[in-house]
Structure formats: structure tokens, C-alpha cells
Design a protein around this motif. Structure first.
Motif, short mmCIF file in Angstrom:
data_model
loop_
_atom_site.label_atom_id
_atom_site.label_comp_id
_atom_site.label_asym_id
_atom_site.label_seq_id
_atom_site.Cartn_x
_atom_site.Cartn_y
_atom_site.Cartn_z
N LYS A 1 12.85 -3.03 -9.68
CA LYS A 1 12.44 -1.68 -9.28
C LYS A 1 11.08 -1.37 -9.86
O LYS A 1 10.86 -1.52 -11.06
CB LYS A 1 13.46 -0.64 -9.75
CG LYS A 1 13.09 0.79 -9.38
CD LYS A 1 14.19 1.77 -9.79
CE LYS A 1 13.82 3.20 -9.42
NZ LYS A 1 14.88 4.17 -9.79
N VAL A 2 10.15 -0.93 -9.00
CA VAL A 2 8.81 -0.54 -9.42
C VAL A 2 8.50 0.84 -8.84
O VAL A 2 8.60 1.03 -7.63
CB VAL A 2 7.74 -1.54 -8.95
CG1 VAL A 2 6.33 -1.03 -9.28
CG2 VAL A 2 7.97 -2.91 -9.58
N ASN A 3 8.15 1.76 -9.71
CA ASN A 3 7.79 3.11 -9.27
C ASN A 3 6.49 3.52 -9.95
O ASN A 3 6.46 3.76 -11.15
CB ASN A 3 8.90 4.11 -9.60
CG ASN A 3 8.69 5.45 -8.91
OD1 ASN A 3 7.59 5.77 -8.46
ND2 ASN A 3 9.74 6.25 -8.82
N LEU B 1 2.51 -8.87 -4.99
CA LEU B 1 3.80 -8.18 -5.07
C LEU B 1 4.80 -8.81 -4.12
O LEU B 1 6.02 -8.64 -4.28
CB LEU B 1 3.63 -6.69 -4.74
CG LEU B 1 2.78 -5.86 -5.72
CD1 LEU B 1 2.79 -4.39 -5.32
CD2 LEU B 1 3.28 -6.02 -7.15
N LEU C 1 12.93 -7.87 -5.95
CA LEU C 1 12.58 -6.45 -5.86
C LEU C 1 13.41 -5.76 -4.78
O LEU C 1 13.47 -6.22 -3.63
CB LEU C 1 11.09 -6.31 -5.54
CG LEU C 1 10.47 -4.93 -5.80
CD1 LEU C 1 10.49 -4.59 -7.28
CD2 LEU C 1 9.03 -4.89 -5.27
N GLU D 1 13.39 -1.97 -4.78
CA GLU D 1 12.78 -0.66 -4.56
C GLU D 1 11.31 -0.71 -4.98
O GLU D 1 10.99 -1.13 -6.10
CB GLU D 1 13.50 0.43 -5.36
CG GLU D 1 14.97 0.59 -4.99
CD GLU D 1 15.67 1.63 -5.86
OE1 GLU D 1 15.04 2.65 -6.19
OE2 GLU D 1 16.84 1.41 -6.21
N LEU D 2 10.42 -0.25 -4.08
CA LEU D 2 8.99 -0.21 -4.37
C LEU D 2 8.45 1.15 -3.94
O LEU D 2 8.44 1.48 -2.75
CB LEU D 2 8.25 -1.32 -3.63
CG LEU D 2 6.73 -1.37 -3.81
CD1 LEU D 2 6.35 -1.50 -5.28
CD2 LEU D 2 6.12 -2.50 -3.00
N TYR D 3 8.03 1.95 -4.92
CA TYR D 3 7.52 3.30 -4.68
C TYR D 3 6.06 3.38 -5.12
O TYR D 3 5.76 3.31 -6.31
CB TYR D 3 8.33 4.34 -5.47
CG TYR D 3 9.81 4.32 -5.19
CD1 TYR D 3 10.34 4.99 -4.09
CD2 TYR D 3 10.69 3.65 -6.04
CE1 TYR D 3 11.70 4.99 -3.84
CE2 TYR D 3 12.05 3.64 -5.80
CZ TYR D 3 12.56 4.31 -4.69
OH TYR D 3 13.90 4.30 -4.45
N LEU E 1 4.41 -8.67 1.86
CA LEU E 1 5.56 -7.84 1.54
C LEU E 1 6.76 -8.21 2.41
O LEU E 1 7.91 -7.90 2.06
CB LEU E 1 5.22 -6.36 1.71
CG LEU E 1 4.16 -5.78 0.76
CD1 LEU E 1 4.04 -4.27 0.97
CD2 LEU E 1 4.49 -6.08 -0.69
N LEU F 1 14.39 -6.27 -0.57
CA LEU F 1 13.86 -4.90 -0.63
C LEU F 1 14.67 -3.96 0.27
O LEU F 1 14.93 -4.26 1.44
CB LEU F 1 12.39 -4.88 -0.20
CG LEU F 1 11.61 -3.62 -0.60
CD1 LEU F 1 11.46 -3.54 -2.11
CD2 LEU F 1 10.25 -3.62 0.07
N LEU G 1 10.97 1.05 0.71
CA LEU G 1 9.52 0.88 0.64
C LEU G 1 8.85 2.21 0.97
O LEU G 1 8.87 2.65 2.12
CB LEU G 1 9.05 -0.21 1.60
CG LEU G 1 7.54 -0.47 1.64
CD1 LEU G 1 7.01 -0.88 0.27
CD2 LEU G 1 7.20 -1.53 2.68
#
Length: 533
Positions: free
Chosen positions: A55-57, A71, A77, A79-81, A95, A101, A104
Motif C-alpha cells: 500500500k502506497v499513499n 512502480l 501492490l 493500493e496506490l493513491y 502499471l 492492484l 488506483l
């Protein structure tokens, strides 16, 4: 070095500067939250080395530059925010490698270029939000492969071309938002296959042709926004099957035929706008729509008299019938409370003839309220918003004070009713109606041979203020502010307005956090002082 660190959560602070590239050395990191800060600069490409990231926010910052293609190496991964930044460049095709995922979020940036076909490879994706960017080109047909997709939102871009037939395969889709683009062509009938769809937002494009009858199969639909297109032909009767529908907007198209009475079968209807070239009378079956708050039938070719039963709708706040061929007198149902929640009334540019009295105006309680905390700004929920941009949102408009473009004058005469809403109008609100007298005008009644009209005691809709033609627009200065609101309502929220608003909200939140932290520091200092004794 924190080589075993698995979670780094620094969100909702006032951290500034650049995101350190040394984060790329945290090989065990699984969760990274840096959102809601003041970070600037680029996203470090070194983050592509973190194989365990799930998870990356980094949303709600001031990040610039491109999205690193590295990325796409983060195969775990989910969740990507990255929304609400200032990111530029294109969406990296890499991506599409993120097979795990699910979410997105790239909306509210300055991302340009095309939507990569490779995004159709993300089999587990259930939310794809790309709105409010600078994307161009067509919507890839490959997105039809995303069988788990629930939300597809690409509104407020510069996308062109047609809606791919393949989107009709997205049986899990709940929200489809394609508004404010340059899309064209006809709606594919395959959209009618989206049985779980609740929001269909296609407004402000260049769609043409007829509305496919298959849209009547969308039994779960709550919101259908097709306004501001080039649709033609009649409104299909099949839309009467949409019993869950609450918001239905078709205005500013080229639709014709008679009023589509079948759409009134939905008892949950709250917003209905149909400004086109529709004919016929206003059907009495509207009385069954007890939840109706907004009814805009303006700029059609409707005929017949004023629907005197319409004031029995208890939730009505906006009633617009302007620009039709309605005629006769204005009478209500003689109920004790007439339009108790009404804020906007527009009957201008019709063929009504009657007297304009005052006693019914006094029943417009919502218009009279000066307690803004109680009445509030008139936000109507969802995509429909009547925005009070500083001026009062309430409006009564019975007819134009002056309309040079049609080379004729409407002129009212007699005594201006006193009290309530009328006392809030300025002198210039009544310009072009030289026969009027009394406050707020400097012209007192009886001067210059003005003939005053009697004040009848009958039950007519507007009682006690006579006129030759339904002709006067009340509160002219209020219309400027309201006009901005209509632009927002019809055209959507402009990108720059949203950015400014979001940033201002962010700044206010930051100030609140700073004050809160200051109080916390003070409290800790006090505790330490006590403990030192």
C-alpha cells in the motif's frame, strides 16, 4: 538504518521538503503513508525497489514530475493513491503489470497523454479514478477486461471518441463517470447490461442520436446525468422501469416529443430536469413524486395552465417552468402552507395573465429565513448543486423586467408588496417597470398619476399585486450570484475552482493541526512542570 521496518505512517502532518530517496533502502517496507503533508518535488524512483510494498499513499501533497515507471515492479501492490498533487507526464504503461492492484487513484493532477491499453491487464482492479487531469485520446476497449471493476471515473479530461462497446461487459460496475470530456457518437446499447450500475454520469460531452431503450434495464440506477449533449428523439418509455432513480437530468439536449410521463413511476425521484423541446402539458402524475426537491422543466414547448396541485409536494425547493407556452391564471391548491421549502421559483417567459398578490409570498418560509445557520447554503446533494456564491440563493422570477433581444417590454404596475423577502430587494431590482411604486423605490404611490390597483381577496396564486402581463423579475442583483451557481450546476465544478477550494480546505486543516499540536505541547510542558516538583 531501519532495515526491518514494515510500516511507515507519517500522514496528516506538516512535513515539508522532498521525500527522501533513502526510503528505497527499506527492503521490508509493506505500508507507506505520506499523505496529507506538504511534500514537494518528485516521487523517488527508488521506491520501485521495494518488492514488499502493498500500500502506497502519497495523496494530498504538492508532488511534481512524472509517475516513476519503476512502480510497475511492485507486484504485491494492492493500493496506490497519488491523487491531489501536481503530477505531470503520462500514465506509465508499466502499471499494467500490477496484477494485485485493486485501487488506483490518480485524479486531480495534471497528468496528460493517453490512457494506456495495458491498464486492462490489472485483473483485480475494482476502482480506477483518473478524473480531473489532462488526458487525451479514446477510452481503451481493454478496460472491458476488468471484470472486478466497480468504479470507472475519468471525468473532467479531454477524452474523445466513442464509448467502447466492451464496457458493457463490466457487470460489477457501480459507477460510470465520463462527464466533461469530448466524447461523441451514440450510447452503446451494451450499457444496458450493467445491472449493478447505480451512477451513470455522461453529461457535458458531444453524444448524439437517441437514448437507447436498453437503459431501462438498469434496475439499480440511482443517478442518470445525460445533460449538455446533443441527444435527439423522444425519451424512451422504458426509463419508467427505473424505480430506484433519484436524480434524472436531460436538459440542454435536442430531445423532442411529448412529456415522458412514464419516468414519473419512480417514487424516489428527487431531481428532475428536462429542458429540451418537449411538448404537451405537465402531467398530474407528478403529484406522486413526494420526494421531489428540484423540478426544472424550463425551455420546452409545454402548454396548458399552471399545475395548481404542485404546491402539495412537501419537499419542493426549486421550481423552474420558464420559457414554455403555459397560460392562464396562477392558482394553487388552496392549502394552508404553499411551498414551505421553496427557494427558487422561475415562471418567466410564459403567457400567464393574472394579478400578482402578496399573501402567498408570505408563505414562502424558506425564502424569508435570514438564519443562514438554519437554512444554509442550498446544496442539493450528488452532482446537482445550486451553489450560493455569496448572494442569497432564494429567487422569485415571474418575468423579465426588460428583454431587448425580443424588441418588446414587459411592464408591471401597482404597489410593491411589503415585508419578508420584498424588503430585501434594492431599488434597482425593479428597473424597467416604471408603473411600480412604494418602498424600496423613491417613488411614492399616488405620485405622477400612477393608478393603483385594488387588492383582491380571492384565492389566486399571487394575491394583491396587479399587472398587465406576467412581467417582473424580483431580486435582479441576486441573479448575478445565482447565475454563477447555475453555471456550476449545468457545467460542473471547474477544475480551478476545485483546486483552490481543496487547497484552502487543506490550509485550514493544517492551521487547525498546528494549533492542536501547539496545545498538546503546552499541555505536555505543564505536565512535566508538575512532575518536576
Amino acid at each position: 538504518m531501519l532495515s526491518n521496518l514494515e510500516t511507515l505512517s507519517l500522514h496528516s502532518n506538516i512535513l515539508k521538503g522532498h521525500i527522501p530517496v533513502s526510503l528505497g533502502n527499506l527492503s521490508n517496507l509493506g505500508y507507506l503513508r505520506l499523505d496529507n503533508n506538504w511534500f514537494r518535488g518528485r516521487i523517488p524512483r527508488e521506491l520501485g525497489n521495494l518488492d514488499n510494498l502493498m500500500k502506497v499513499n502519497m495523496s494530498f501533497n504538492f508532488l511534481t514530475g512524472h509517475i516513476p515507471s519503476g512502480l510497475g515492479n511492485l507486484i504485491k501492490l494492492s493500493e496506490l493513491y497519488l491523487f491531489l498533487n501536481n503530477l505531470t507526464g503520462s500514465i506509465p504503461p508499466s502499471l499494467g503489470n500490477l496484477s494485485s492492484l485493486k485501487t488506483l487513484y490518480l485524479y486531480m493532477n495534471d497528468i496528460s497523454g493517453r490512457i494506456p491499453n495495458e491498464l486492462g491487464n490489472m485483473k483485480n482492479l475494482d476502482q480506477l479514478l483518473l478524473g480531473h487531469n489532462q488526458l487525451t485520446g479514446s477510452i481503451p476497449a481493454s478496460l472491458g477486461n476488468l471484470s472486478n471493476l466497480k468504479v470507472l471515473d475519468v471525468h473532467e479530461n479531454f477524452l474523445s471518441g466513442v464509448i467502447p462497446q466492451e464496457l458493457g461487459k463490466l457487470e460489477s460496475l457501480i459507477q460510470l463517470a465520463l462527464s466533461h470530456n469530448e466524447l461523441s457518437g451514440q450510447f452503446p446499447a451494451s450499457i444496458g447490461n450493467l445491472s449493478n450500475l447505480q451512477q451513470l454520469v455522461l453529461n457535458d460531452n458531444q453524444f448524439n442520436g437517441s437514448i437507447p431503450k436498453e437503459l431501462g434495464n438498469l434496475n439499480s440506477l440511482v443517478e442518470m446525468l445525460l445533460l449538455l449533449n446533443r441527444l435527439s428523439g423522444p425519451v424512451p418509455d422504458s426509463l419508467g422501469n427505473l424505480r430506484e432513480l433519484e436524480q434524472f437530468a436531460l436538459h440542454n439536449n435536442r430531445l423532442s416529443g411529448y412529456f415522458p410521463e412514464t419516468i414519473l413511476n419512480g417514487k424516489k425521484l428527487r431531481y428532475l430536469t428536462l429542458g429540451n423541446q418537449l411538448q404537451g402539458s405537465i402531467p398530474r402524475t407528478l403529484i406522486n413524486c413526494k420526494n421531489l426537491e428540484v423540478l426544472d422543466l424550463g425551455d420546452n414547448k409545454l402548454t396548458g395552465g399552471f399545475p395548481n396541485w404542485i404546491d402539495t409536494l412537501p419537499e419542493m425547493q426549486v421550481l423552474v417552468l420558464r420559457g414554455n407556452k403555459l397560460n392562464g391564471t396562477l392558482h394553487t391548491s388552496n392549502t394552508k402552507t404553499t411551498f414551505p421549502k421553496l427557494r427558487i421559483l422561475d415562471l418567466s417567459s410564459n403567457e400567464f395573465t393574472c394579478r400578482l398578490p402578496s399573501n402567498h409570498f408570505k408563505n414562502f418560509k424558506a425564502m424569508m429565513s435570514t438564519d443562514r445557520a438554519a437554512s444554509g447554503e442550498l446544496y442539493m446533494g450528488g452532482k446537482f448543486m445550486y451553489y450560493d456564491s455569496g448572494a442569497r440563493s432564494e429567487r422569485i422570477e415571474i418575468g423579465p423586467t426588460e428583454n431587448i433581444s425580443r424588441l418588446h417590454h414587459y411592464r408591471s404596475f401597482g404597489v410593491i408588496p411589503q415585508g419578508g423577502q420584498f424588503n430585501t430587494f434594492g431599488n434597482n431590482s425593479f428597473q424597467g417597470n416604471n408603473g411600480l411604486c412604494g418602498f424600496p423605490l423613491t417613488k411614492s404611490c399616488g405620485d405622477d398619476g400612477v393608478q393603483l390597483s385594488p387588492m383582491p381577496e380571492d384565492g389566486s396564486f399571487f394575491n394583491g399585486f396587479s399587472w398587465k402581463s406576467v412581467a417582473m423579475g424580483y431580486g435582479f442583483e441576486m441573479l448575478i450570484g445565482l447565475g454563477i451557481g447555475w453555471l456550476v450546476f449545468y457545467l460542473g465544478k471547474p477544475r480551478w475552482v476545485i483546486r483552490i477550494t481543496e487547497r484552502e480546505q487543506f490550509e485550514r486543516k493544517i492551521h487547525g493541526i498546528r494549533a492542536h499540536n501547539h496545545n498538546r505541547i503546552s499541555q505536555v510542558s505543564d505536565v512535566r512542570s508538575v512532575m518536576s516538583f
